[in-house]
Design an enzyme around this catalytic site. Structure first.
Site, PDB file in Angstrom:
ATOM      1  N   PHE A  78       0.850  -1.277   0.037  1.00  0.00           N
ATOM      2  CA  PHE A  78       0.172   0.089   0.237  1.00  0.00           C
ATOM      3  C   PHE A  78       0.730   1.137   0.094  1.00  0.00           C
ATOM      4  CE2 PHE A  78      -2.540  -3.414   2.183  1.00  0.00           C
ATOM      5  CZ  PHE A  78      -3.546  -3.449   1.481  1.00  0.00           C
ATOM      6  N   SER A 114      10.133   1.300   2.237  1.00  0.00           N
ATOM      7  CA  SER A 114       8.829   0.495   2.722  1.00  0.00           C
ATOM      8  C   SER A 114       8.958   0.025   4.245  1.00  0.00           C
ATOM      9  CB  SER A 114       8.576  -0.744   1.768  1.00  0.00           C
ATOM     10  OG  SER A 114       8.453  -0.600   0.524  1.00  0.00           O
ATOM     11  N   ILE A 125       2.195  -7.342   4.765  1.00  0.00           N
ATOM     12  CA  ILE A 125       1.555  -5.851   4.577  1.00  0.00           C
ATOM     13  C   ILE A 125       2.833  -5.108   4.267  1.00  0.00           C
ATOM     14  CG2 ILE A 125      -0.114  -4.092   5.098  1.00  0.00           C
ATOM     15  CD1 ILE A 125      -1.281  -6.657   4.431  1.00  0.00           C
ATOM     16  N   GLU A 126       2.752  -4.453   3.186  1.00  0.00           N
ATOM     17  CA  GLU A 126       4.164  -3.177   2.880  1.00  0.00           C
ATOM     18  C   GLU A 126       3.323  -2.132   2.935  1.00  0.00           C
ATOM     19  OE1 GLU A 126       7.424  -2.697  -0.358  1.00  0.00           O
ATOM     20  OE2 GLU A 126       6.105  -4.412  -0.610  1.00  0.00           O
ATOM     21  N   VAL A 127       3.928  -1.076   3.731  1.00  0.00           N
ATOM     22  CA  VAL A 127       3.266   0.163   3.518  1.00  0.00           C
ATOM     23  C   VAL A 127       4.704   1.180   3.390  1.00  0.00           C
ATOM     24  CG1 VAL A 127       2.656   2.368   4.859  1.00  0.00           C
ATOM     25  CG2 VAL A 127       1.714   0.057   5.521  1.00  0.00           C
TER      26      VAL A 127
END
Length: 131
Positions: A78, A114, A125-127
């Protein structure tokens, strides 16, 4: 040749819809949407921007479905405009462990930076921020 223009939605198969909703709402800031498709069932989705994630219960995934629907099999990235330091602080207040990052990666449109966490099913989940 025909061409694609956008991703409309994706599906996550989850063990516990309530736990998944709490994580994506409280930790990632998504909105929860309940909707009724043509078959008359009630379903749950998560929305952010123009994106939608439909949630399917692992015990009874809706048809049609992936050949092997399974909780914890996704790896999602994301994008955010919020500096990663803000996310690190937010994750800490939510009791979410950062498993990697900040690290430099390559996104769909070029370089990104990230952080990685896991959702309740163990999905990666990658931000990320664009560099």
């Amino acid at each position: 040749m025909p061409h694609l223009t956008a991703l409309d939605h994706l599906v996550l198969t989850v063990a516990d819809i309530t736990a998944t909703v709490a994580f994506y709402r409280d930790v990632l800031g998504m909105q929860v949407q309940t909707f009724t498709p043509a078959d008359g069932s009630t379903r749950t989705a998560l929305t952010f921007g123009a994106q939608k994630i439909n949630l399917h219960p692992a015990a009874r995934p809706f048809d049609p479905k992936a050949r092997h629907p399974a909780p914890g099999s996704a790896d999602l990235c994301f994008l955010t405009d919020t500096p990663l330091e803000g996310w690190q602080a937010h994750f800490a207040t939510q009791g979410v462990t950062v498993i990697a990052g900040p690290v430099n990666r390559t996104g769909a449109m070029g370089p990104i930076r990230s952080l990685y966490v896991r959702d309740p099913d163990g999905n990666l989940i990658e931000v990320a921020t664009r560099v």
